[in-house]
Design a protein around this motif. Structure first.
Motif: not given
Length: 376
Positions: A105-109, A38-42, A56-61, A168-181
């Motif tokens: 909106g998070a990628e499981p790490l 199950t190894r992955r970057p990070g 987290l840095k190696r995972a690309g965040f 998991g992780a998501a970049e700041r500002g990219a979480l769901l749900p959004r308020k514009d539903i």
């Protein structure tokens, strides 16, 4: 200190009390290959340390927000134990956690498990962990550690219990749900594989009421034993959903505005959890055909649609709320990535004012049209 006349007393060891350290060590060796698979970057470390490591840095965040979830598999575990079918229950454990991450909106790490048992059987535990490894591979997350607890006197016979923990992780500002539903947005459903991992106390009660043995042919799938049919693992939606988010503009301002994992509480309670207080939803029950297992449950329990919809997923395991002008793009992306999406409803204005006593998860926020359509 003087010894008894008949010689020194025999030591009472940890093994004598029911805990086998050697078996625990054997299990760690037996499952190391699972973690490696199950190894992955990070995540590059082997099992055996005091804590799991993730970079987290190696995972690309760049500026991540961490999202955590934990869960179990409920009394579906009872069927696995009673029938000695342990191969897929670990997939369920991972699914119940990582599906809760992706809806934000998070990628499981990474994932950690807790396995508690009265007497450790290495073969059974290995089968469970191999299922966990398969779930992690499906989700793209690393199995970086866990805990095995042998607890004689607390668990009886072959009983064991499971808990899972995912981050998991998501970049700041990219979480769901959004308020514009807003009204006019479209509700897309992704099919479930069956009952998934909630409602099994009722499932087991109805099987007992029908006097069905676990190895008897399933009434809704006679080519399978009932246990095999009911142990169909929970679907993991992570990869196709993350791909659809990325391919249709990202989470911050793209096509997908919200996601809901349909677990305990069914459509009636999980869909409203992601809706702002300014909207409601209408769902067309004729838009999909629920797997035949749900027809059997409804018939055996004399359950009306309303009760089915607040107990089970009824054939829809994940929901996406999508901007109306982006529906085709989202449907195409999901289809390319192995899903069979179906439009099942729309976001609407609220039916009435929400009182302070009612929360976002109240069933009144969803209106149903038509009736559930069960498979043959």
């Amino acid at each position: 200190m003087s010894q008894p006349a008949d010689g020194p007393a025999k030591p009472i060891t940890y093994r004598d009390s029911g805990v086998d350290i050697d078996a625990g060590n054997a299990l760690v060796e037996a499952i190391k290959h699972v973690a490696r698979s199950t190894r992955r970057p990070g995540a590059d470390a082997d099992l055996g340390g005091f804590g799991g490591l993730f970079d987290l840095k190696r995972a690309g965040f760049r500026d991540p927000i961490l999202v955590a979830a934990n869960d179990g598999v409920g009394t579906k575990l009872r069927i696995a134990i009673d029938t000695a079918r342990h191969a897929t229950i670990g997939i369920d454990l991972v699914a119940m956690c990582v599906n809760d991450l992706v809806v934000q909106g998070a990628e499981p790490l990474f994932f950690l498990d807790y396995f508690a048992v009265g007497k450790l059987d290495v073969r059974t535990a290995t089968a469970v962990v191999e299922g966990i490894g398969e779930g992690c591979r499906q989700a793209g997350c690393a199995l970086i550690g866990g805990e095995t607890a042998e607890m004689p006197g607390h668990y009886q016979g072959d009983d064991y219990d499971l808990a899972g923990f995912a981050v998991g992780a998501a970049e700041r500002g990219a979480l769901l749900p959004r308020k514009d539903i807003v009204p006019g947005d479209v509700v897309i459903g992704l099919p479930s594989s069956g009952v998934h991992s909630n409602g099994y106390s009722l499932v087991r009660r109805l099987a007992a009421e029908e006097k069905l043995a676990w190895d008897a042919p399933a009434p809704f799938a006679p080519e399978m034993a009932l246990a095999d049919a009911l142990l169909a693992p929970t679907r993991i939606y992570v990869k196709p959903v993350l791909a659809a988010i990325k391919e249709t503009g990202g989470a911050a301002d793209g096509a997908i505005k919200g996601l809901a994992h349909i677990t305990g509480g069914g459509l009636s309670e999980n869909l409203p959890r992601v809706l702002p207080s300014t909207v409601a939803a209408t769902v067309d029950l004729a838009a999909w055909r629920a797997p035949a297992v749900f027809g059997w449950l409804a018939k055996a329990g004399h359950l009306p649609d309303a009760e089915m919809l607040r107990t089970f997923n009824c054939g829809i395991g994940m929901i996406a709320i999508v901007a109306k002008d982006s529906v085709d793009a989202v449907m195409a992306s999901l289809t390319r990535n192995g899903e069979s999406p179906v439009v099942i409803g729309a976001i609407t204005p609220p039916a009435g004012e929400r009182s302070a006593a009612k929360g976002k998860g109240e069933a009144w926020a969803v209106t149903y049209e038509g009736a559930l359509n069960y498979g043959a």
